[in-house]
Design a protein around this motif. Structure first.
Motif, short mmCIF file in Angstrom:
data_model
loop_
_atom_site.label_atom_id
_atom_site.label_comp_id
_atom_site.label_asym_id
_atom_site.label_seq_id
_atom_site.Cartn_x
_atom_site.Cartn_y
_atom_site.Cartn_z
N VAL A 188 31.96 -29.02 -24.94
CA VAL A 188 30.79 -29.32 -25.76
C VAL A 188 30.72 -30.80 -25.84
CG1 VAL A 188 29.47 -28.78 -27.85
CG2 VAL A 188 30.94 -27.08 -26.90
N LEU A 189 31.60 -31.47 -26.42
CA LEU A 189 31.44 -32.90 -26.64
C LEU A 189 31.04 -33.74 -25.23
CD1 LEU A 189 34.29 -33.37 -29.33
CD2 LEU A 189 31.95 -32.82 -30.03
N ILE A 190 31.76 -33.40 -24.29
CA ILE A 190 31.62 -34.03 -22.98
C ILE A 190 30.08 -33.74 -22.55
CG2 ILE A 190 32.21 -34.20 -20.61
CD1 ILE A 190 35.23 -33.59 -21.67
N ASP A 191 29.74 -32.47 -22.63
CA ASP A 191 28.57 -32.00 -22.20
C ASP A 191 27.32 -32.53 -23.06
OD1 ASP A 191 26.68 -30.52 -20.73
OD2 ASP A 191 27.01 -28.64 -21.32
N GLN A 192 27.52 -32.71 -24.27
CA GLN A 192 26.27 -33.35 -25.28
C GLN A 192 25.96 -34.77 -24.87
OE1 GLN A 192 26.43 -30.97 -29.36
NE2 GLN A 192 27.77 -32.66 -29.14
N LYS A 193 27.31 -35.58 -24.58
CA LYS A 193 27.26 -37.01 -24.31
C LYS A 193 26.75 -37.77 -25.47
CE LYS A 193 25.96 -36.77 -19.32
NZ LYS A 193 26.09 -35.15 -19.29
N LEU A 194 27.32 -37.20 -26.73
CA LEU A 194 27.09 -37.85 -27.93
C LEU A 194 28.23 -38.36 -28.64
CD1 LEU A 194 24.38 -35.26 -29.35
CD2 LEU A 194 23.80 -37.50 -28.51
N GLY A 195 29.31 -38.52 -28.07
CA GLY A 195 30.53 -38.80 -28.54
C GLY A 195 31.14 -37.63 -29.33
N GLY A 196 31.65 -38.13 -30.64
CA GLY A 196 32.22 -37.05 -31.65
C GLY A 196 33.84 -37.22 -31.91
N ASP A 197 34.16 -36.32 -32.91
CA ASP A 197 35.56 -36.73 -33.43
C ASP A 197 36.13 -35.23 -33.36
OD1 ASP A 197 35.76 -39.51 -35.15
OD2 ASP A 197 33.72 -38.49 -35.29
N ILE A 198 37.60 -35.39 -33.11
CA ILE A 198 38.73 -34.49 -33.32
C ILE A 198 39.72 -34.65 -34.20
CG2 ILE A 198 40.27 -32.90 -32.00
CD1 ILE A 198 38.63 -32.91 -29.43
N ILE A 199 39.95 -34.06 -35.40
CA ILE A 199 40.74 -34.47 -36.21
C ILE A 199 42.01 -33.39 -36.41
CG2 ILE A 199 41.17 -35.24 -38.87
CD1 ILE A 199 38.39 -36.21 -38.65
N TYR A 200 43.12 -33.81 -36.29
CA TYR A 200 44.23 -32.95 -36.80
C TYR A 200 44.86 -33.24 -37.99
CZ TYR A 200 44.97 -31.69 -31.66
OH TYR A 200 44.65 -31.18 -30.43
N ILE A 201 44.86 -32.12 -38.78
CA ILE A 201 45.59 -32.29 -40.03
C ILE A 201 47.09 -31.84 -39.60
CG2 ILE A 201 45.85 -31.42 -42.47
CD1 ILE A 201 43.35 -32.65 -41.72
N SER A 202 47.97 -32.84 -39.41
CA SER A 202 49.22 -32.56 -38.92
C SER A 202 49.91 -32.99 -40.31
CB SER A 202 49.52 -33.87 -38.25
OG SER A 202 50.77 -33.75 -37.56
N SER A 203 51.06 -33.60 -40.58
CA SER A 203 51.98 -33.56 -41.61
C SER A 203 52.90 -34.85 -41.66
CB SER A 203 52.85 -32.25 -41.79
OG SER A 203 53.81 -32.33 -42.58
N LYS A 204 53.29 -35.06 -42.83
CA LYS A 204 54.29 -36.31 -42.96
C LYS A 204 55.60 -35.61 -42.08
CE LYS A 204 57.49 -35.33 -46.70
NZ LYS A 204 57.37 -33.80 -46.27
N ASN A 205 55.63 -34.20 -41.96
CA ASN A 205 56.83 -33.78 -41.51
C ASN A 205 56.94 -33.87 -39.71
OD1 ASN A 205 56.79 -32.74 -43.87
ND2 ASN A 205 57.92 -30.56 -43.20
N SER A 206 55.78 -34.29 -39.39
CA SER A 206 55.75 -34.91 -38.12
C SER A 206 56.62 -35.76 -37.67
CB SER A 206 54.16 -34.94 -37.47
OG SER A 206 53.63 -36.06 -38.18
N VAL A 207 56.86 -36.70 -38.72
CA VAL A 207 57.82 -37.71 -38.26
C VAL A 207 58.99 -38.03 -39.39
CG1 VAL A 207 56.04 -39.40 -37.22
CG2 VAL A 207 56.30 -39.24 -39.91
N PHE A 208 58.95 -37.03 -40.43
CA PHE A 208 60.03 -36.93 -41.45
C PHE A 208 60.92 -35.77 -41.18
CE2 PHE A 208 61.41 -35.02 -45.12
CZ PHE A 208 62.19 -36.20 -46.06
N ALA A 209 62.12 -36.14 -41.23
CA ALA A 209 63.17 -35.03 -40.76
C ALA A 209 63.86 -34.65 -42.17
CB ALA A 209 64.28 -35.58 -39.85
N GLY A 210 63.48 -33.31 -42.35
CA GLY A 210 64.00 -32.65 -43.66
C GLY A 210 64.72 -31.21 -43.31
N PRO A 211 65.51 -30.85 -44.07
CA PRO A 211 66.03 -29.43 -44.18
C PRO A 211 65.38 -28.45 -43.80
CG PRO A 211 66.35 -30.31 -46.39
CD PRO A 211 65.72 -31.11 -45.63
N ASN A 212 65.88 -27.23 -43.23
CA ASN A 212 65.23 -25.91 -43.14
C ASN A 212 63.77 -26.03 -43.06
OD1 ASN A 212 67.84 -25.14 -43.98
ND2 ASN A 212 67.21 -24.99 -46.20
#
Length: 684
Positions: free
Chosen positions: A546-570
């Motif tokens: 959709v964003l490409i077809d519209q030619k209006l730019g846009g934003d995609i945002i991921y709600i990731s986590s500190k756990n994506s870089v932090f190593a914790g147990p279990n």
């Protein structure tokens, strides 16, 4: 305390404004005359209460009324400089206000003040405008109404029109109202009930005359190949075209869209006369101020492929823009040294796009404006049908339309509009948005002016969350299992059909399984990755088309986590999939940048309060890992941060807002920590 006459006026206005056969949203105006005690002299003073500029009859309240001294408004007849200086009279109304004056007086104030009747209604009913736009409207008015309704030739609204109607009423004592050529109706009465009854009588009489005397096929015979497609096919084609259409309609300025496949539209497009009538444009000023002088009409049959339709729409759009520029150039008055002259062109894109077999797309600065524009074009179709049934549809000239569209008073009304909110005109899809972080994000986006699609596994909760944010002009709720390609596409299609396009996607849907490596099953691993890694991929892919077809730019945002870089147990499955999401941000930022699409991520610490994940058992398991009571988990997380602050859903929503505003227009591929400072999760 509201004056009795004003209270009757408000009640009458609300009744009239609630019926679309009577008038359109924000169309028409009503008034009442009465007396109050002047607080300065202690003497009675005759007043006029009249709907103010920009108000709506159906929702009119006391604050929407302009209040003027009747003697002073009528005294303006002595200083009226003539039609060439008509616009000066609106400024003169400021000197006739009573007290604080209420709402700003509209250009129609003179009509209400000068007509010698206690109550006056000016309305835009479809049947009345059908007479007003008929080629022989004056003769038809005499036939249909006898001497009870007079005819007034087209004149731009203003002081002179008020003088004209007042003179006609005086000359026709048996008349209860008039048909205003090219415009609408005005009716009056000695009481509020009488004025309302006269208005409704004019409308019903006009409807009955058209029904009894009109042609059975005013729009001609069926146009082969142009009839409505089956419902499912119709909606699928509408969704497939929506993004491209919004891009065309937003060439000059981003627009929000609205779609309808109502029978009145698809029937019109399936009949032989629709090309001729659509090209004539609308007539009533309230119509074309919202629909522009004419729509863009795809001249291909319903069977045309998406590719064929898009190619032809591109050609038609280029021609539409050239024609609109020529229309502006033909009638615009050059500016003089004193600064007078026509306002600058406001954009050459269509506000209405008609697709045979499919329906109508309408556009505006927000969903309500877009929806109302579509409603007005439906009114215009009804007007055309009525006029063609009893005569020939003959709207006012393009020159007169231009004088209204680029009227300095209309420009002043536009300048009085409040400044748009930061995300006005943007359309968002937030997954997992019925609770917790997602709901907080949706709430913030709506507060900043965006339209939002709340997608959640639970439809009932999604719809309830949307309802909390406002009506369907603001937010809708849809069911979506992000692991399902079909559900994801349906959610994107819902955004396209509800709001015309898509600008902002927040990948928030998720779950969490707190288990050690040895406890984690293949099913656990697959479920965790299906929901967040695969789900984010499916949502981003569908949105990117959709964003490409519209030619209006846009934003995609991921709600990731500190756990994506932090190593914790279990936490093997959850943290690994968060790392997957984090790298999707980088990969998509690199791939979609050429289309003006920014892709960024947010890395929160554990958000306990209001979280569906934590309430569903994750909180108890993490609390056990850290050896604290579950109710103290938020405090535990806060104490291990540098700032000693608990992370709340609203903190994450704030970061989303910042990422999608113009202040970070040059930022992509970034991960923003929202963790109150977890040193082990610092980005390196």
């Amino acid at each position: 305390m509201t004056n009795t006459a004003a209270a009757e006026l408000i009640a009458r206005s609300n009744r009239l404004g609630s019926d679309p056969r009577v008038t359109n949203y924000a169309g028409g105006n009503t008034s009442a005359k009465g007396s109050e005690t002047d607080p300065v002299t202690g003497e009675p003073v005759e007043l006029l209460w009249v709907k103010g500029s920009g108000g709506d009859l159906g929702t009119l309240r006391e604050a929407g009324l302009a209040v003027l001294r009747l003697d002073r408004v009528r005294a303006l007849k002595g200083v009226y400089p003539g039609v060439e200086r008509e616009d000066e009279m609106v400024a003169a109304f400021d000197y006739t206000l009573h007290g604080k004056g209420g709402a700003a007086p509209s250009i129609d104030t003179a009509m209400h003040a000068l007509v010698d009747a206690a109550h006056v209604d000016h309305l835009h009913p479809d049947a009345g405008i059908a007479f007003a736009t008929a080629a022989d409207g004056e003769e038809l008015t005499a036939k249909a109404f006898g001497g009870k309704v007079a005819w007034v030739d087209w004149r731009r609204p203003g002081f002179q029109l008020g003088l004209d109607i007042a003179a006609i009423k005086d000359a026709n004592p048996s008349a209860v109202g008039v048909i205003l050529g090219g415009h609408g109706i005005t009716a009056w009465g000695d009481t509020s009930d009488e004025a309302e009854a006269n208005s409704l009588w004019i409308i019903k009489t006009a409807e009955a005359y058209i029904a009894e005397n009109g042609k059975s096929h005013p729009f001609g015979e069926d146009l082969p190949g142009y009839g409505a497609l089956p419902s499912a096919e119709r909606l699928a084609k509408a969704a497939a075209l929506a993004a491209h259409l919004r891009g065309l309609a937003s060439t000059d300025k981003p627009q929000v869209g609205s779609f309808t496949d109502a029978d009145v539209v698809t029937d019109f497009l399936g009949l032989a006369e629709h090309p001729r009538l659509a090209a004539l444009g609308t007539s009533c000023p309230d119509h074309f101020l919202r629909t522009k002088v004419r729509p863009l009409v795809l001249d291909l049959p319903a069977s045309a492929s998406i590719e064929e339709s898009i190619a032809r729409l591109d050609e038609l759009h280029a021609q539409y823009r050239a024609d609109y520029q020529a229309y502006y150039d033909a009638y615009a008055v050059p500016s003089t040294g004193s600064g007078t002259g026509s306002p600058a062109i406001r954009g050459a894109d269509p506000a209405i796009i008609l697709i045979p077999g499919v329906g109508m797309f309408s556009y505006g600065a927000n969903k309500q404006t877009a929806r109302v524009a579509g409603e007005f074009y439906i009114n215009a179709i009804n007007v055309m049908r009525g006029a063609e049934a009893i005569s020939t549809y003959a709207p006012i000239s393009d020159e007169e339309k231009f004088r209204i569209e680029y009227w300095s008073l209309e420009e002043a009304k536009l300048q009085r509009l409040p400044k748009p909110k930061p995300l006005a005109g943007r359309i968002a899809l937030v997954t997992g948005a019925a609770s917790g972080i997602g709901k907080a994000i949706a709430t913030r986006l709506v507060a900043e002016g965006a339209c939002v699609v709340i997608a959640d596994l639970d439809l009932e909760k999604a719809q309830a969350a949307a309802a909390e944010l406002g009506n369907t002009d603001v937010a809708i709720g849809v069911q979506a299992n992000v692991t399902s390609e079909e559900d994801v596409q349906a959610s994107v299609d819902a955004a396209l059909l509800a709001f015309g396009g898509l600008d902002l996607v927040v990948n928030n849907a998720g779950l969490s399984l707190s288990k050690s490596l040895l406890e984690t099953t293949v099913a656990d691993w697959d479920l965790q990755h299906d929901v967040m890694a695969k789900g984010s991929f499916l949502v981003s892919r569908a949105a990117a088309r959709v964003l490409i077809d519209q030619k209006l730019g846009g934003d995609i945002i991921y709600i990731s986590s500190k756990n994506s870089v932090f190593a914790g147990p279990n936490n093997i499955a959850y943290s690994a999939t968060k790392a997957d999401q984090a790298h999707q941000v980088r990969l998509l930022a690199a791939e979609l940048g050429e289309y003006g699409v920014k892709v960024n991520g947010i890395n929160p610490d554990g958000v306990v309060r209001g979280s569906g994940i934590f309430a569903g058992g994750w909180g108890a398991k993490r609390a056990a890992v850290y050896g604290v009571d579950e109710e103290d988990l938020g405090k535990y997380y806060a104490q291990r941060t540098l700032l000693k602050r608990e992370v709340l859903p609203e903190n994450v929503a704030n970061a989303v807002f910042v990422l999608c505003t113009g202040d970070l227009s040059h930022t992509t591929g970034l991960h923003i920590p929202v963790d109150a400072g977890v040193a082990a999760a610092f980005l390196r």
